[in-house]
Structure formats: structure tokens, C-alpha cells
Design an enzyme around this catalytic site. Structure first.
Site, mmCIF file in Angstrom:
data_model
loop_
_atom_site.group_PDB
_atom_site.id
_atom_site.type_symbol
_atom_site.label_atom_id
_atom_site.label_comp_id
_atom_site.label_asym_id
_atom_site.label_seq_id
_atom_site.Cartn_x
_atom_site.Cartn_y
_atom_site.Cartn_z
ATOM 1 N N HIS A 147 0.852 -1.195 0.000
ATOM 2 C CA HIS A 147 0.000 0.000 0.000
ATOM 3 C C HIS A 147 0.883 1.238 0.000
ATOM 4 O O HIS A 147 0.406 2.343 0.163
ATOM 5 C CB HIS A 147 -0.926 -0.002 1.223
ATOM 6 C CG HIS A 147 -1.817 -1.193 1.257
ATOM 7 N ND1 HIS A 147 -2.821 -1.389 0.333
ATOM 8 C CD2 HIS A 147 -1.830 -2.286 2.051
ATOM 9 C CE1 HIS A 147 -3.424 -2.546 0.585
ATOM 10 N NE2 HIS A 147 -2.835 -3.110 1.614
ATOM 11 N N ASP A 178 9.902 -8.573 0.814
ATOM 12 C CA ASP A 178 10.078 -8.525 2.257
ATOM 13 C C ASP A 178 11.543 -8.196 2.508
ATOM 14 O O ASP A 178 12.423 -8.664 1.774
ATOM 15 C CB ASP A 178 9.702 -9.858 2.909
ATOM 16 C CG ASP A 178 9.488 -9.696 4.410
ATOM 17 O OD1 ASP A 178 8.876 -8.700 4.817
ATOM 18 O OD2 ASP A 178 9.954 -10.548 5.181
ATOM 19 N N PHE A 201 14.485 6.020 5.147
ATOM 20 C CA PHE A 201 13.481 5.629 6.139
ATOM 21 C C PHE A 201 14.081 4.530 7.036
ATOM 22 O O PHE A 201 15.223 4.121 6.843
ATOM 23 C CB PHE A 201 12.205 5.113 5.440
ATOM 24 C CG PHE A 201 12.397 3.785 4.753
ATOM 25 C CD1 PHE A 201 13.049 3.707 3.530
ATOM 26 C CD2 PHE A 201 11.963 2.596 5.336
ATOM 27 C CE1 PHE A 201 13.259 2.475 2.906
ATOM 28 C CE2 PHE A 201 12.160 1.366 4.714
ATOM 29 C CZ PHE A 201 12.811 1.309 3.504
ATOM 30 N N ASP A 221 17.892 3.546 8.136
ATOM 31 C CA ASP A 221 18.895 4.206 7.286
ATOM 32 C C ASP A 221 19.922 5.050 8.054
ATOM 33 O O ASP A 221 21.115 4.972 7.758
ATOM 34 C CB ASP A 221 18.214 5.066 6.210
ATOM 35 C CG ASP A 221 17.714 4.231 5.041
ATOM 36 O OD1 ASP A 221 18.052 3.033 4.982
ATOM 37 O OD2 ASP A 221 16.985 4.771 4.192
ATOM 38 N N LYS A 226 21.671 5.379 -2.993
ATOM 39 C CA LYS A 226 21.272 4.225 -2.176
ATOM 40 C C LYS A 226 20.819 3.075 -3.072
ATOM 41 O O LYS A 226 21.241 1.934 -2.893
ATOM 42 C CB LYS A 226 20.164 4.629 -1.196
ATOM 43 C CG LYS A 226 19.687 3.455 -0.346
ATOM 44 C CD LYS A 226 18.592 3.838 0.629
ATOM 45 C CE LYS A 226 17.929 2.570 1.176
ATOM 46 N NZ LYS A 226 16.785 2.840 2.039
HETATM 47 P P1 IMP Z 1 8.821 -4.685 5.043
HETATM 48 O O1 IMP Z 1 8.158 -3.471 4.489
HETATM 49 O O2 IMP Z 1 7.909 -5.699 5.651
HETATM 50 O O3 IMP Z 1 9.780 -5.299 4.082
HETATM 51 O O4 IMP Z 1 9.605 -4.168 6.340
HETATM 52 C C1 IMP Z 1 10.937 -4.042 6.327
HETATM 53 C C2 IMP Z 1 11.414 -3.268 7.537
HETATM 54 O O5 IMP Z 1 12.828 -3.403 7.529
HETATM 55 C C3 IMP Z 1 11.123 -1.772 7.434
HETATM 56 O O6 IMP Z 1 10.024 -1.401 8.216
HETATM 57 C C4 IMP Z 1 12.400 -1.154 7.963
HETATM 58 O O7 IMP Z 1 12.330 -1.075 9.359
HETATM 59 C C5 IMP Z 1 13.455 -2.170 7.602
HETATM 60 N N1 IMP Z 1 14.063 -1.846 6.292
HETATM 61 C C6 IMP Z 1 13.955 -2.555 5.136
HETATM 62 N N2 IMP Z 1 14.625 -1.969 4.143
HETATM 63 C C7 IMP Z 1 15.162 -0.854 4.668
HETATM 64 C C8 IMP Z 1 15.971 0.192 4.125
HETATM 65 O O8 IMP Z 1 16.314 0.239 2.930
HETATM 66 N N3 IMP Z 1 16.329 1.151 4.981
HETATM 67 C C9 IMP Z 1 15.980 1.172 6.293
HETATM 68 N N4 IMP Z 1 15.213 0.241 6.849
HETATM 69 C C10 IMP Z 1 14.807 -0.780 6.048
#
Ligand code: IMP
Length: 196
Positions: free
Chosen positions: A8, A69, A150, A153, A173
Site C-alpha cells: 500500500h 520482504d 526511512f 537508514d 542508495k
Molecule cells: P517490510 O516493508 O515488511 O519489508 O519491512 C521491512 C522493515 O525493515 C522496514 O520497516 C524497515 O524497518 C526495515 N528496512 C527494510 N529496508 C530498509 C531500508 O532500505 N532502509 C531502512 N530500513 C529498512
């Protein structure tokens, strides 16, 4: 050809849409496809969770579905928070709360190695599946730096750049990140699949 992306998040939708538009693929959200599926991420790996989501959205929409994920794996925390990255510390925390908790749990730790991982899964109505994974190695900083991006990071240091992800532009990035790498590998695999 229309694909549903199990997110979303408009940012993720745009990013995937841009990468796949060259393949003649249109990416829509679950809402655009008329489905609302709340998939529990019960897998123990990123790849498992991505496939769970892709299969559920594919079954509900009747369209090919893509899901991802991702998370942060810290060596000194035995690979944690890993698949629990988004939920680290419980419901009450925001991004800053989570990375401050991580820094607190890493206090006194000299082993700072960590990596981000991203898995992408695609499920087709005929049962075909595609998967891709990306990884970015780095280290946990001793204090947050930078305001870009986010999640974790600001505390994820990339040694080659001597900067955190939070100090890189989106383009910088994406060129080295787990998600950028997984997306490019997925796009190549999908291109090959669609040619068949
Ligand atoms: P997803 O959206 O279920 O894949 O959640 C992944 C979680 O891992 C996010 O809420 C972040 O806390 C962390 N995460 C994944 N990729 C990144 C990134 O590129 N930068 C910072 N945090 C990340």
C-alpha cells in the site's frame, strides 16, 4: 500485462512501476485490483514471507502478483531483528524509536557488522513462481547520521562510502542497496520469463 504489487506504499509502487515499465508490465496496487488481503508474515525468512504475500494476492486477484520482504540483520544480535525489523521493540515505536533501541542494544558491542536483505517473489495464476534476492553489507553506526531514507537508514553505515544510508541520495542508495539489487535481478528474471 497487469501485475499486482502487494503493497500500500505509493513509493514502492512507483519504484517497481518504473523498473518494470520497460518490460510492458503495468503494476497496480491491491486496491486497484479490487482485493484486500491482510497476509500474516509468519515465515522465518524474507523469501518465505515474500512468497506468502505474492501467492495470497495472486489467489485473491487472479492476476500475477509481486511481493517483497526486507529487513536488517545484525551479526551481534544473531541476525536480528531480521524478519522482525518492522516490529522491533513492539507496536509503540516509530522508525526513530526502533533505531534508537537498536543502538541501545548494541552499546558496548565492538562487532558492528550487519546487512540489509530483500527478497522479491512473484506468483502467477498458473502456479509459476519467480524469486530474487539482494543484500547490502555494512555496519551499525555508533550514532544516527543523515535524514534521507526511512527505517534504519541513519544507523546503517556503508564502509565504501563512509556514510550511512541516511546520508545518501535515493539514487546513490538504490545503486548499492539490497532492494535495488533485488529489483534489478527480478526485472532481469521477469524479462527472461516473459520472452518464453
Ligand atoms: P517490510 O516493508 O515488511 O519489508 O519491512 C521491512 C522493515 O525493515 C522496514 O520497516 C524497515 O524497518 C526495515 N528496512 C527494510 N529496508 C530498509 C531500508 O532500505 N532502509 C531502512 N530500513 C529498512
Amino acid at each position: 500485462m497487469k501485475f499486482v504489487l502487494a503493497t500500500h506504499n505509493p513509493g514502492k509502487l512507483r519504484e517497481m512501476g518504473e523498473i518494470l515499465s520497460g518490460l510492458g508490465v503495468e503494476v497496480v496496487s491491491p486496491a486497484d485490483a479490487g482485493v484486500t488481503v491482510d497476509v500474516e508474515e509468519t515465515g522465518t525468512t524474507f523469501a518465505e514471507n515474500a512468497m506468502l504475500k505474492a501467492k495470497a494476492i495472486c489467489a485473491a486477484s487472479g492476476l500475477p502478483a509481486i511481493a517483497d520482504d526486507s529487513g536488517l540483520c545484525v551479526d551481534a544480535l544473531n541476525g536480528g531483528p531480521g524478519v522482525y525489523s518492522a516490529r522491533y521493540g513492539g507496536e509503540g515505536l516509530d522508525d526513530r524509536g526502533r533505531y534508537m533501541l537498536l543502538l541501545q542494544n548494541m552499546r558496548g558491542q565492538t562487532t558492528r557488522a550487519a546487512h540489509f536483505a530483500c527478497a522479491i517473489a512473484c506468483a502467477f495464476p498458473n502456479g509459476d513462481q519467480l524469486t530474487a534476492e539482494g543484500r547490502c553489507d555494512g555496519a551499525i553506526a555508533f550514532a544516527p547520521m543523515g535524514t534521507e531514507g526511512f527505517g534504519y537508514d541513519p544507523v546503517f553505515l556503508v564502509p565504501e562510502k563512509a556514510k550511512t544510508f541516511g546520508q545518501l541520495t535515493a539514487e546513490e542508495k538504490s545503486a548499492i542497496s539490497h532492494r535495488g539489487r533485488a529489483l534489478r535481478e527480478f526485472s532481469e528474471k521477469l524479462a527472461t520469463y516473459l520472452k518464453k
